[in-house]
Enzyme design. Structure first.
Site, PDB file in Angstrom:
ATOM      1  CD  GLU A   1      -2.062   1.260   3.047  1.00  0.00           C
ATOM      2  OE1 GLU A   1      -2.236   2.358   3.615  1.00  0.00           O
ATOM      3  OE2 GLU A   1      -2.324   0.176   3.605  1.00  0.00           O
TER       4      GLU A   1
ATOM      5  CE  LYS B   1      -6.880   1.667   7.834  1.00  0.00           C
ATOM      6  NZ  LYS B   1      -5.665   2.327   7.327  1.00  0.00           N
TER       7      LYS B   1
END
Length: 215
Positions: A50, A139
């Site tokens: 990411e 998350k």
């Protein structure tokens, strides 16, 4: 079509988790160094990277990584805050959308493009709002402000097949606590990469994290 895309995204995410349950967060990485850093991380065993959108020229970095690794690695962006961000990441070749918050429009935009959507949440209310919007996984963020016991309590009410990541404050030393509490994966920020770190230094950290997944 969106339903099929959601299933395919979840399949890709589960395959990546099976290979290595860690997302490398490269906040601050520059395009001219991202491939060397990415190579070090992939060589250590990672399969998800990411690049936060508050990094220098993040779309350039994402495009470079996507071209370099193809479909074998889930490459995408973090700190995705708008539908326009989602479109830009997708156009750059990103297949992973990570946000620090629950924005239903952002989640739906990612899902509609067949991307893996991992929004950040902190409460059960936020978690179920994200699920209703079609999130591929969730998350817990910032995990360092919670605890493995808190994640375990949330895990008890969340869908069993929904991937759950702990992000924030995860280290090789405490990774097992989060996984034992019910996390399927973890996102790794400054404990893995800080702006300016060499690929060699990142390699050492990445190997330590990967080894922690095997203990």
């Amino acid at each position: 079509m969106t339903g099929q895309a959601s299933v395919q995204a979840l399949t890709r995410l589960n395959a990546a988790l099976a290979q290595c349950p860690l997302v490398a967060i490269l906040r601050g990485v520059r395009p001219d160094e991202v491939e060397a850093v990415g190579d070090a991380i992939i060589a250590a065993g990672f399969s998800m990277i990411e690049v936060p959108l508050n990094s220098p020229q993040p779309l350039d970095s994402i495009a470079r990584l996507a071209r370099r690794y193809g479909p074998d690695v889930c490459v995408g962006a973090g700190t995705v805050l708008s539908v326009e961000d989602v479109a830009a990441v997708h156009d750059a070749g990103g297949t992973l959308m990570v946000s620090p918050n629950v924005n239903s429009a952002v989640i739906r935009a990612a899902v509609a493009r067949g991307m893996i959507a991992l929004p950040g949440f902190y409460t059960a209310t936020e978690a179920f709002a994200a699920i209703d919007a079609g999130a591929t996984g969730l998350k817990l963020f910032p995990a360092e402000g919670a605890s493995p016991a808190y994640l375990k309590a949330l895990r008890a009410v969340l869908p069993k097949d929904l991937p759950l990541f702990a992000v924030g404050g995860v280290t090789p030393g405490n990774l097992a606590e989060w996984m034992d509490a019910g996390a399927q994966g973890a996102g790794l920020g400054s404990a893995l990469y800080k702006a300016g770190l060499s690929a060699e230094a990142v390699s050492i950290r990445a190997q330590a994290f990967f080894a922690a997944t095997r203990t």
